[in-house]
Each structure stands twice: as structure tokens, then as C-alpha cells.
Write an enzyme that holds these catalytic residues in place. Structure first.
Site, PDB file in Angstrom:
ATOM      1  N   CYS A  43      33.128 -34.046  41.433  1.00 20.46           N
ATOM      2  CA  CYS A  43      32.252 -35.220  41.494  1.00 20.46           C
ATOM      3  C   CYS A  43      32.448 -36.052  40.232  1.00 20.46           C
ATOM      4  O   CYS A  43      32.017 -35.657  39.143  1.00 20.46           O
ATOM      5  CB  CYS A  43      30.809 -34.728  41.625  1.00 20.46           C
ATOM      6  SG  CYS A  43      29.552 -35.944  41.179  1.00 20.46           S
TER       7      CYS A  43
ATOM      8  N   CYS B  11      29.405 -36.884  38.111  1.00 23.26           N
ATOM      9  CA  CYS B  11      28.869 -35.748  37.367  1.00 23.26           C
ATOM     10  C   CYS B  11      29.601 -35.607  36.039  1.00 23.26           C
ATOM     11  O   CYS B  11      28.998 -35.285  35.004  1.00 23.26           O
ATOM     12  CB  CYS B  11      29.016 -34.455  38.170  1.00 23.26           C
ATOM     13  SG  CYS B  11      28.159 -34.504  39.753  1.00 23.26           S
TER      14      CYS B  11
END
Lengths: 122, 450
Positions: free
Chosen positions: A42, A45
Site C-alpha cells: 500500500c 501506508c
């Protein structure tokens, strides 16, 4: 006493850990799994994690910071995964104060002052 | 937030003075925390209770008795409110509006003092100020009122079920609260000094009262409480209320678990230093007179919302006035807030939606011979099967004969009145006449087709 960090992976481990520290302020950051080189699938993230970590010292004393890896991309995309169903998470990264409606989602986690606000709010 | 859009440096000072019982809340004002939002959610809880009862006639079978849990409802409602409070904090931050949870008061020209809950004071100066401090519930001024009674400020977060409740007042706040409390299964009495819903169309107000009476709410009319005593402490406790008749010397007594005072709201304009900067207020009512651009008598100080004199006390009106004001100040706009034909809805058990003139106001303004009233009872299709009242829902429009029979008043009493009224409000704003209304084909089967 300051604060402490617990790293968990998956929903059952998260719930167990949150329950163990019931009564203390609990903040949780949910991110996608990391590969062998320590990089998450991700991209948001990856951006958010250092921002959040820099603000951790603003958490109130006795706080517990739970760093939770939710799973791989396929698990996350499943609309029925436990994080979506039970914690009502809508995206990763999500930074929340457990047991309250206070949370920051996705790009909100990139903003240091919002993160600080979450950690220091009454 | 609007001003920040135009790159102005903006600060918000929001502070809630705790209620006599110590209750307080987060950012968002009355509507979000102790007004429209929790009110509508609890009204919905009561409607769902009614729907459960109706459902048997539609074939749903359940064997267990269905009960209501006050704590579950209140927790859910407060949780939602919490997410709104947080949402506003994030929004202000993202738009770079500085927020301080502190009590603001003027101390001199262009200067305010902000005091936070720990008593720390800070001074701020600004080019312009906007006052939107709103109102708080009025108390009766009788022995026992602040110590033992609650107001709408406390009701929506009450940490225990109120039990047998006496509601004092006949405002829409009083009737809406009485309405959902009885819908949740509680024993409710409403004590009224004179008329119901002062300021609203009285024909409709009486129909609302009748419906509530027929559906389990007890009314004590023409009495006012003179004393409240505590018989027993508890959550809830037991209270004794002594009341006197408004015409005569009759005294009555009653015992209740909770007494909810809803007799009106007072503007928060007395303790914010307005005298230090020369802002004139109406000494009797506390309201601030403004011109049609929301400016007070002091050119750099503006005001919006419930504290304005002679303006409607509604959230959307305050929001619209605020936005337009900022657009006029910083974006060169000229649009002023239109305070005429603002639709409203009262969420009593039988909902009432209205836009425009009441029948009395229309008669007063245009003369009885110049207005025509068209009305009709209707029976919602959804009410037929469960055998609910067939002659209670009602709609009426008031037309100005001298102006092409233009519709100047719209009133509807029935389910989803708010949703129904919104569309008609837009039509009235466009100057709809009776003929245009008649030529609009109805949607069937819905209540609004009447």
C-alpha cells in the site's frame, strides 16, 4: 511512564491486544502487509508511517500504540474482511483512537498536524 | 470555513458553559449536539417502535416481546455526534481555521479575550467579528428547577432512562421530546401554561395536540409548576412537582422520575462583553438587531443565527446567512439571505411541515376576504392495513386571491412531512399559483399527491 508499541498482524491478534489494554488510551495504525524487504503493498501506508511515528511522542502517558498489518492486498480488497465488517475501516492507512469515533483515513494520515490533533485531543 | 476559502486568517472560539447538572459537548453548536440531530434520531427510534407494532398486520411474526433500551440508543446517538464533532475539527484544520475551545468575550475595540476551561486567558485582535453564540434553555426560576430538573441540553446524553416524565412547556422542543419519549414506551405528561406551539398556525397546532393526546400523552393545561422537590435520589430519582392554575388558586401535585423543562431559549448575548464595544442588544429579549446584511450597529461586528432579532431560529437559515455574508465580504457577491418562505418541520409523532404564512398571519396581512384556503384530510396507504387513524392526516394551502391565487402558505400533517414540504417550498419560492399546483399530476400512491 510514557507509551508503548505493540505490533500485531491480522484481526484476531488486534482484538486480543486491544482488549488486553482496556482502560488505557489505545491508538492504532492499520497498514497493508510488508514484503521481505519491509515494503508495504500500500503506497499510502509507506508515506504515512514515518509521519505518524514522528508524532508518537505526543500521545498521552500510558498510551498503547498498536501497529497492525491487516493482510495482503487480496484480503484487503475483499469487502467482507473482518476489519471492514467489524471495525468499519474503509481504507488503509487508517489511524484511529480505539473506542472513539476519532480517526484519520488515507491522505489525512500524511498531515502531521492532523495526526498530532488526534493524539492530543480531549 | 467559507472565509478561509478566500485566504482570510480565521479563528473560531467555541465554548460550552456546562449545564446546571454539569453536562457539556463538542464542536458543532446546538443542532449537532443537543438539537436537530439527536432529536431526529430519537424521533426515528420512536417511529421504528410504531413500525414494529404495525408490522404484525403486514404478516411479520415475532414471539418475544419487544422492549426498548435507552442506553443502547443514547450510546449510538452520542457516537454519531462524536464523529460529527471530530469531522468538524478535521475540516477546520484542513482549511487552516484556528480553533480554540475557549469562551470569547469582547474587552475593547477589535479585541476579544478567550478563556479556556482551565481558566487560562489569551487576547486576540481581528479586523472583523461574527457572533453566532446561539441560545440556551430557559429555566423556570422556581425552587428546585436547576437542582432537580433537566433540559434538552441534558436529555440526549442522559446516562439513564428518564422513566415517568413531566415535560413543562408547549414549544416544539417540548412536544417533540414528549412525542418520542412516549413512542419509546415511557409514561409522559405535558404541562402547558396556555397555548401549544405559539407562533405556528393554531389550527395545525391543535390537531397535533389532539393526536398526541389520543396516542397516550397526558396534557395538564393552564398550570405552571411552582416548586420541585426531591423525594428520592437515584438514576432516575423520584421528584414531586407542585403546580398552580393560571386562572384561579387550584394547586395540584404529581410524582415523576424526571422533569424536563422546555419553556423557551435565551440568547447568549449578555456575558460576552457587547457593552464594551457598543453593540446594541434588545435589553428585554437579549437578541441582536441587524440590518439586512447581518451587520450590527458596530460596522465591524456581524451576527447570524438564533440570536438575531425577528429572524427564524433555524440551523439552515444561520448557515445560509453566514455563507452569503462571507461571500459578500470577500468574494464581491451581492446576494442577501432570503428570510421569507423558509420551510420548517416539527417532528412530533404526527409530523408537521409548513412553508409560508399561517392561516392567522395570512388573514391579518391580506384580509379574510382576499385569501382562499383549500384543505383535505388524507389516509396514508401505509396506515390502512394496520388500521391506523383514517382522519388525522391533513393538508392545507392558503392562496392570495388578489395575486392569481398564488400559494402563500403550505401546511401538511402526516408521515415524512419534512420530505414532502421541501419540494413545495421550492415551488412557493418560484411563485407557484393554485392553477399550476392543480395542473401538476400527482405521484401515486404517496401522501404528497393530495
Amino acid at each position: 511512564m510514557g507509551w508503548e508499541e505493540k505490533q500485531v498482524r491480522g484481526y484476531p491478534e488486534f482484538v486480543q491486544t486491544a482488549q488486553r489494554y482496556h482502560g488505557r488510551p489505545i491508538f492504532a495504525l492499520f497498514c497493508g502487509d510488508k514484503d521481505a524487504e519491509g515494503k508495504s503493498w500500500c503506497p499510502d501506508c509507506v508515506t504515512a508511517e514515518p509521519v505518524v511515528r514522528k508524532e508518537l511522542h505526543n500521545m498521552p502517558d500510558e498510551s498503547v500504540f498498536i501497529y497492525c498489518l491487516v493482510g495482503d492486498r487480496a484480503y484487503w480488497k475483499d469487502p467482507n474482511n473482518e476489519f471492514r465488517k467489524n471495525l468499519k475501516l474503509t481504507g488503509v492507512p487508517t489511524l484511529l483512537k480505539y473506542g472513539t469515533p476519532q480517526k484519520l483515513v488515507e491522505e489525512e494520515c500524511f498531515k502531521a498536524d492532523l495526526v498530532r490533533m488526534l493524539f492530543t485531543e480531549d | 470555513q467559507e472565509a478561509a476559502k478566500y485566504d482570510k486568517k480565521v479563528m473560531v472560539l467555541d465554548f460550552v458553559t456546562p449545564t446546571p447538572l454539569g453536562n457539556s459537548w463538542g464542536l458543532g453548536g446546538t443542532c449537532v449536539n443537543v438539537g436537530c440531530i439527536p432529536k431526529k434520531l430519537m424521533h426515528q427510534a420512536a417511529l421504528l417502535g410504531q413500525a414494529l407494532q404495525d408490522s404484525c398486520k403486514f404478516g411479520w411474526q415475532f414471539t418475544e416481546e419487544v422492549k426498548h433500551n435507552w442506553m443502547t440508543m443514547t450510546e449510538s446517538v452520542q457516537n454519531y455526534i462524536g464523529s460529527l464533532n471530530w469531522g468538524y475539527r478535521v475540516a477546520l484544520r484542513e482549511k487552516k481555521v484556528t480553533y480554540e475551545n475557549a469562551y470569547g468575550e469582547f474587552v475593547g475595540p477589535h479585541t476579544v479575550k478567550a478563556t479556556n476551561k482551565r481558566g487560562v486567558e489569551k487576547l486576540y485582535t481581528a479586523e472583523r467579528f461574527l457572533i453566532a453564540t446561539g441560545e440556551r434553555p430557559r429555566y423556570l426560576g422556581i425552587p428546585g428547577d436547576k437542582e432537580y430538573c433537566i433540559s434538552s441540553d441534558d436529555l440526549f446524553s442522559l446516562p439513564y432512562c428518564p422513566g415517568k416524565t413531566l415535560v413543562v412547556g408547549a414549544s416544539y422542543v417540548a412536544l417533540e421530546c414528549a412525542g418520542f419519549l412516549v413512542g419509546l414506551g415511557l409514561d409522559v405528561t405535558v404541562m402547558v401554561r396556555s397555548i401549544l406551539l405559539r407562533g405556528f398556525d393554531q389550527d395545525m397546532a391543535n390537531k397535533i395536540g389532539e393526536y398526541m393526546e389520543e396516542h397516550g400523552i397526558k396534557f395538564i393545561r393552564e398550570f405552571v409548576p411552582i416548586k420541585v422537590e426531591q423525594i428520592e435520589e437515584g438514576t432516575p430519582g423520584r421528584l414531586k412537582v407542585i403546580a398552580k392554575s393560571t386562572n384561579g388558586n387550584q394547586i395540584i401535585e404529581g410524582e415523576y422520575n424526571t422533569v424536563l423543562i422546555a419553556i423557551g431559549r435565551d440568547s447568549c448575548t449578555r456575558n460576552i462583553g457587547l457593552d464594551k464595544v457598543g453593540v446594541k442588544i434588545n435589553e428585554k429579549t437579549g437578541k441582536i438587531p441587524v440590518n439586512d446584511e447581518e451587520q450590527t450597529n458596530v460596522p465591524y461586528i456581524y451576527a447570524v443565527g438564533d440570536i438575531l432579532q425577528d429572524k427564524l431560529e433555524l440551523t439552515p437559515v444561520a448557515i445560509q446567512a453566514g455563507r452569503l455574508l462571507v461571500q459578500r465580504l470577500y468574494a464581491g457577491a451581492t446576494t442577501k439571505c432570503d428570510y421569507v418562505n423558509v420551510p420548517t418541520t416539527v417532528f412530533t409523532p404526527l409530523e408537521y411541515g409548513a412553508c409560508g404564512y399561517s392561516e392567522e398571519a395570512a388573514v391579518e396581512k391580506f384580509g379574510e376576504e382576499n385569501i382562499e384556503v383549500y384543505h383535505s384530510h388524507f389516509w396514508p396507504l401505509e396506515w390502512t392495513v394496520p388500521s391506523r387513524d383514517n382522519n388525522k392526516c391533513y393538508a392545507k394551502i392558503i392562496c392570495n386571491i388578489q395575486d392569481n391565487e398564488r400559494v402563500i402558505g403550505f401546511h401538511v400533517l402526516g408521515p415524512n412531512a419534512g420530505e414532502v414540504t421541501q419540494g413545495f417550498a421550492a415551488a412557493i419560492k418560484c411563485g407557484m399559483t393554485k392553477e399550476q399546483l392543480d395542473s401538476t399530476i400527482g405521484i401515486h400512491p404517496v401522501c404528497a399527491e393530495v
